[in-house]
Write a protein that holds these residues in place. Sequence first.
Motif, PDB file in Angstrom:
ATOM      1  N   SER A  54      12.343  36.760  90.066  1.00 48.60           N
ATOM      2  CA  SER A  54      11.499  36.289  88.965  1.00 48.60           C
ATOM      3  C   SER A  54      12.243  35.177  88.238  1.00 48.60           C
ATOM      4  CB  SER A  54      11.180  37.434  87.995  1.00 48.60           C
ATOM      5  OG  SER A  54      10.389  36.966  86.915  1.00 48.60           O
ATOM      6  N   CYS A  55      11.589  34.023  88.115  1.00 45.54           N
ATOM      7  CA  CYS A  55      12.282  32.825  87.622  1.00 45.54           C
ATOM      8  C   CYS A  55      11.548  32.224  86.429  1.00 45.54           C
ATOM      9  CB  CYS A  55      12.376  31.799  88.744  1.00 45.54           C
ATOM     10  SG  CYS A  55      13.168  30.241  88.272  1.00 45.54           S
ATOM     11  N   CYS A  56      12.301  31.815  85.431  1.00 43.81           N
ATOM     12  CA  CYS A  56      11.797  31.010  84.315  1.00 43.81           C
ATOM     13  C   CYS A  56      12.366  29.603  84.462  1.00 43.81           C
ATOM     14  CB  CYS A  56      12.214  31.600  82.973  1.00 43.81           C
ATOM     15  SG  CYS A  56      11.394  33.149  82.541  1.00 43.81           S
ATOM     16  N   ALA A  57      11.522  28.598  84.273  1.00 43.40           N
ATOM     17  CA  ALA A  57      11.949  27.212  84.459  1.00 43.40           C
ATOM     18  C   ALA A  57      11.367  26.337  83.362  1.00 43.40           C
ATOM     19  CB  ALA A  57      11.528  26.687  85.832  1.00 43.40           C
ATOM     20  N   LEU A  58      12.139  25.357  82.941  1.00 45.02           N
ATOM     21  CA  LEU A  58      11.668  24.347  81.996  1.00 45.02           C
ATOM     22  C   LEU A  58      11.124  23.161  82.785  1.00 45.02           C
ATOM     23  CD1 LEU A  58      14.511  24.375  79.316  1.00 45.02           C
ATOM     24  CD2 LEU A  58      12.137  25.060  78.962  1.00 45.02           C
ATOM     25  N   ILE A  59       9.922  22.720  82.424  1.00 44.49           N
ATOM     26  CA  ILE A  59       9.277  21.583  83.086  1.00 44.49           C
ATOM     27  C   ILE A  59       9.086  20.480  82.058  1.00 44.49           C
ATOM     28  CG2 ILE A  59       7.257  20.785  84.359  1.00 44.49           C
ATOM     29  CD1 ILE A  59       6.784  23.697  85.191  1.00 44.49           C
ATOM     30  N   ASN A  60       9.669  19.324  82.322  1.00 42.08           N
ATOM     31  CA  ASN A  60       9.524  18.198  81.407  1.00 42.08           C
ATOM     32  C   ASN A  60       8.084  17.695  81.431  1.00 42.08           C
ATOM     33  OD1 ASN A  60       9.864  14.934  80.965  1.00 42.08           O
ATOM     34  ND2 ASN A  60      11.240  16.147  79.698  1.00 42.08           N
ATOM     35  N   VAL A  61       7.461  17.597  80.262  1.00 41.41           N
ATOM     36  CA  VAL A  61       6.032  17.283  80.185  1.00 41.41           C
ATOM     37  C   VAL A  61       5.743  15.868  80.684  1.00 41.41           C
ATOM     38  CG1 VAL A  61       4.094  16.962  78.611  1.00 41.41           C
ATOM     39  CG2 VAL A  61       5.610  18.927  78.329  1.00 41.41           C
TER      40      VAL A  61
END
Length: 338
Positions: A54-61
Amino acid sequence: MAVVTTAVRSGLLFPLFLLSIDASFQRKSGTKTQNIGSFWNGSTGRSERGTELSCCALINVQMRQVFPIHAQQTRPKKECRDRLVQYNDQLDAVLGELEHHPEILLRAVVADGQYAKDLFVETVTGHGFALISKLQRNANLNYVYDGPDQQRRGPKRKHDGKVTFADLSRFDVVNESAAERILTQVVWGVRWKRLLRVVVIQVLDHHGQVIKYAVLFSTDITMSASEVVALYRSRFEIEYVFRDGKQFLGLQDAQMRTQQALESHWNLTLLVMNLARLEALRANNGAQTLVFGVEDLKRRAYNALFAQVILVNLGLEARFEELIANPSGPLNFGLKAA
């Protein structure tokens, strides 16, 4: 997190991000691995025996550059509580950690339909953020009554009928093309007892008839329909993390058996991916035109090594720098166009 904050502080990325959460099936043989069990494998469309990440990731808008920041192993239901509770606990911890990084501006949390549950709505909105996800087609929604006050005793009228996706005449059309129609309305979510910005994306055939549709929502009703659609579609960037990790970085090629060792392997692999993306950003002087892929990164490294071997054998190793600076980009041979 250090990679992301470094990219923001150095001006390589704008500070506006989404947080995405998703799970990925990990192939694993044997019977002694901790928390091995039956998990859904999206590649084959069925449950298989293995482990799950299970992964959490930040995505640049603005630039849609994705940075995984937390990976943990999912425990099977026979050994632990429901998997959604585990996902929610992970998301809660990551959102709490992001509060200590004011340089990162979080616009919303995006997730697919399996996360459109009470737990996640309460957790995300409790941290002060919006949740963008997908609704089921039988979602219990009511139109909001905006007519004149009725002169009668009792509470004021709040609702004005049930939403049925077969009849969207009361929805506003915000965009329409030959292949797609987007409609939106602010409605009342009965289950969560809150207003939702609902966006329906209809796919049209060449006769203009609806052949399929998807229903998105945002807990922030001030969001426009186009923003909801754009942010939700950005969620798919996390799938490239799993693809590149498995195909090129050995994400699921792990012989360790304990949960701690597996999670260390996964997080180290994803750290390598983040460092590679940061290096690509620096080489590109920002993310405006960067199309990043680990496959291209390895291809260019191989081209550089191959060129060095040839030049050394010809006694021309001092001219290697000319290849790097050449406008035609000979070291980029074999890279994908997009």
